[in-house]
Structures are given as C-alpha cells and as structure tokens.
Design an enzyme around this catalytic site. Sequence first.
Site, PDB file in Angstrom:
ATOM      1  N   GLU A  35       0.714  -1.049  -0.190  1.00 44.59           N
ATOM      2  CA  GLU A  35      -0.080  -0.551   0.097  1.00 44.59           C
ATOM      3  C   GLU A  35       1.300   1.292   0.174  1.00 44.59           C
ATOM      4  O   GLU A  35       1.849   1.072   0.872  1.00 44.59           O
ATOM      5  CB  GLU A  35      -0.811  -0.012   1.400  1.00 44.59           C
ATOM      6  CG  GLU A  35      -2.076   1.527   1.173  1.00 44.59           C
ATOM      7  CD  GLU A  35      -2.800   0.758  -0.442  1.00 44.59           C
ATOM      8  OE1 GLU A  35      -2.311   1.332  -1.093  1.00 44.59           O
ATOM      9  OE2 GLU A  35      -3.748   0.652  -0.675  1.00 44.59           O
ATOM     10  N   ASP A  82      -7.215  -0.163  -4.059  1.00 44.14           N
ATOM     11  CA  ASP A  82      -8.172   0.411  -3.577  1.00 44.14           C
ATOM     12  C   ASP A  82      -9.439   0.527  -4.999  1.00 44.14           C
ATOM     13  O   ASP A  82      -9.756   1.671  -5.369  1.00 44.14           O
ATOM     14  CB  ASP A  82      -7.663   2.056  -3.268  1.00 44.14           C
ATOM     15  CG  ASP A  82      -6.961   2.550  -4.834  1.00 44.14           C
ATOM     16  OD1 ASP A  82      -6.247   1.333  -5.621  1.00 44.14           O
ATOM     17  OD2 ASP A  82      -6.126   3.521  -4.490  1.00 44.14           O
TER      18      ASP A  82
END
Length: 523
Positions: free
Chosen positions: A242, A322
Amino acid sequence: MLLSSPHVRPRRLRSAVLSVLAVCATLVALLLGTGAPQAAAASSLPCDIYAAAGTPCVAAHSLVRALYSSYNGSLYQVRRASDSATKDIGLLSAGGYADAAAQDSFCSGTTCIITKIYDQSSRHNNLTVEGAGGAGAADVGAPADALPVTVGGHQVYGLEISAGMGYRNDSTSGVATNGAAEGMYMVTSGTHVNGSCCFDYGNAETNNKDTGNGHMDAINFGTECWFSPCYGSGPWVQADLENGLFQSNLGYSTNSSNTGTGAMPFVTALLKNNGQNHFALKYGNAQSGGLTTTYSGSEPTTSSGYSPMHQEGAIVLGTGGDNSNGSIGSFFEGVMTSGIPTDAADAAVQSDIVSVGYGGSTGSTGTLSAGSEISLRATTSCCTGDYVRHQNNAGVLSSVTSSSSALDKNDATWIVRKGLADSSCVSFESRNYPGDYLRHFNFKLYRQPMDGTAQFRADATFCPQTGKSGTGTSFASYNYPTRYLRHYDYNLYIASDGGSNDFDSSTSWTDDVSWAVSSPWAP
C-alpha cells in the site's frame, strides 16, 4: 476421511495411502532441507507441499489445475451472454486439470465471462468480480476464452485481465491480519503487462479503499516503477504494501541485477512477509529452473506503518487495494499461506510448477484444426522462404530458416484456435505470447492481447478458403469478407483485389493472399 470410510474401494484406498505417503516424504525432505524428492513431487501439489512444511494454504486459486492432490471440486464459474446461465468448471479427475471441454460446450455459439474463482482450500475464500473502490468503478469479468494454454498436456484456459477487470473477496477466513506472517505465489506471464496500477494478487483492504501504509501485502507484477531507480525494463515482481510498489526496504531496487523477467511467457512470482520486520521477493521461469531471490530484508523504511504490518485480510486479484484497475495481466494459479513457507518448500513448489509443462506442445501440427501449431509460408515466387511472424507487435513477413534464432522461430509459430467471432473460421494465437492474437486494425495486422470485445473478436477472425492462386489457403477477414490476409512490402494487411491503398494493388494479389499452411518452426 477416505481412510476411515467403509465404502472406499481398494483402488481409491491405495490412491489415498499413496497421497499421504507422498506428503510425508515431502515433509521429511523439507525438514532435512533437501527439497522434495522427484517421486514425491509427482504426487504432492503446491498446497500439499506447503501443508507438509507447516504453512498450510488459506487460499488456493487456479483456473488450470488442482492445487491439492485430493481436490476434485470446481475451479471457476462462467456466465454466458446468451441467457445469463452459469456453469461451474471442474476437473477431469481429482488432483488433475481443468475440464475445458465443459466450458467450450457450455459457451458454444455465444461468449462467456468468468464470474467466480473457487478457493480449493477448506477456507472457501472464493473470488468474485470486484465492486467499486476508492480509485475505480465496479469491475467486469474477464472473457473466459481469452487465454487458451496447454498445461500438463491438456488444453485449458487461464485468466487474462484487461483494464477494468478484477476479482476480490472482502470477507475471508484464515488470511493474515494485523502483522501476522504469510506467504504467497502466483503463476503469471511476462508477455501481458503494462505500467498502470496495479496487477496484484494477495492481501488487501476489506473496504476497497486505501486505508494506509502496510494495509496491503500482495504480489505485484508489471512495469510500473514506483520508486526510482528500477533497473532494466521489467516486468518486476514487487510487493504492493500500500502506497508503494516495493523492490526493497528503500522502495527502489537495491539489486542492479534485477532487471525484470522480460517477455517470459510463464513466470512464478513469490512474496513472503513475517508481518513484523522482514519480507522477501522471488521469481522463476515457470517452465524451467528454480527461483531467484531479488530481495530479502527488512520491511520498508521509507515511512512509518510497515513495521509491523496492518494487513486487513481481503484477497484481491487483478487490481490495487483501492480498485485501481488500469493494469493488465495474466493469472493461471496462486496460493496464500498461513505463516512463512521455508525456502525448501518454495523450491519444491517451483519444481512442481515446472513439472506440469506450462505452454507445452498442443500435440497437433500443420493443419487448420483447432489446437494445431502452424507456420504460414508465402507462396509468391519472390518470397517462398518467408513466413508470417510478429515483430515489435506488428505482423510482418520475414525469412525463417533452420539456422534462424529461437526467437524468430517462436515469432513465426501460431496456434490455430476456433474463430473468436465464428467457430467455423479460425483465429491465430501467438505461440510465445499467450493470449495474444493476430488481428487487423486500420487494415494492418498486429499481435495484440484479446480483450473480450466484439470488435477484437471480429478483427482476429479469418475464414479459410481455397487459395486464390489455385494453391494453398486464403484467409478472408471475418468482418471485411472481400479483404484477405496479404503480404505487401513485407508487411501484413487485409487487402482487397484493387483499391485506393497501395496494399490493395491487383499486381500479384492472388499469389500474395495464398498461403501454405506448414509445420511450426517452434517445437
């Protein structure tokens, strides 16, 4: 349960005993650090090997084969366009390969997409088409017939991801969370990649949003260089943790010899992370050889949040955490484990992957029957030693001889497939770029990945006829039936007999559109 059931037939009992013995043999070998012996590798599949090493699979996804020797359930589900009916695609036998014929029959006369990928582990962490996320709208399913490939001597289908496609499970069981240790691998391809975010497989957020550093722990494979410098042109095996694709604790590559896999048709990509202070990256040729470690060291030190990790335990395939979904990629199989597998277990799994023969011969050559491997030779007097090949993505005519390079021979070899737009016609899949087809665009021929659209299907479909010159075979464009596959000035076009374009010239047109279907140059 097999051993305790009074209804087990002797043959099944013997098979079960052999399977247990094989796993035990693998465990002994792993504990001794010697790797799995050849006899055990033939019976022990990746999740058997990892279980024997004390790091069982908590997710096992594959479209092409079983990942447990005892597994005999469904691999994936398809939905056809004609009536929205669905069908689960299973195995030919327990521990075996996908029943691709069942898909072909169910999808005949229409198209299908893949709607679900089943988890073979007892955790039932199945993947379905991904919903909307913080960076992308809801995805669509991948076309079920986009990536035909031979595995274990069987015709099966892989998963070909184009931009806007992805799969996910936000409510899983057993997947690492909050700094727990885990390992994972996938078999992918270095021929179908790009530099967009993010072709991932692994641990992601449960709300489809970026919730901060360390909330992902997934393998990334592509040509996106998040932290400079990256050496070579990729694609690289990276860790999507991430807010960064990491090749080391510093983000950028600290290993100048890691220039990526290049256009390797089948790649094993591996990541393992203890969730606290260490992660490692490996890759290998899924067709031969062992694994190469490109990084093994501390968690990222570029910013806070990675040591310890904060995984949330969702599973993602084909997108970022995401739902950043601009990437492309190929997926054949992959697993996630509880705990970090030993290097010996990784090596044994790689040995098993190599043993199944990804991209092996179809077993048929020299004809226009589906599955046959061929080369197409020009019949015009100028060019009888020249063949249809791809070069820098374009279709061209090029001389190929017995002394030509392996690359030239591979580029000039095609696999005949049922026509993507009409099964009575044919399409030509690249031998060394799985899932890429010869298609026309603005009348010129290119090698491009199948994206599932009706336009691509039509552009990549050709209908064989008796050669216009009276010899060989001519190939009419499916969607421009008066235009035929032609060579002109060593480029390839769909051309009419006379017209405004230079390549439509009537001079030698009948010879230029007549081809000899020959045995393939590549083995």
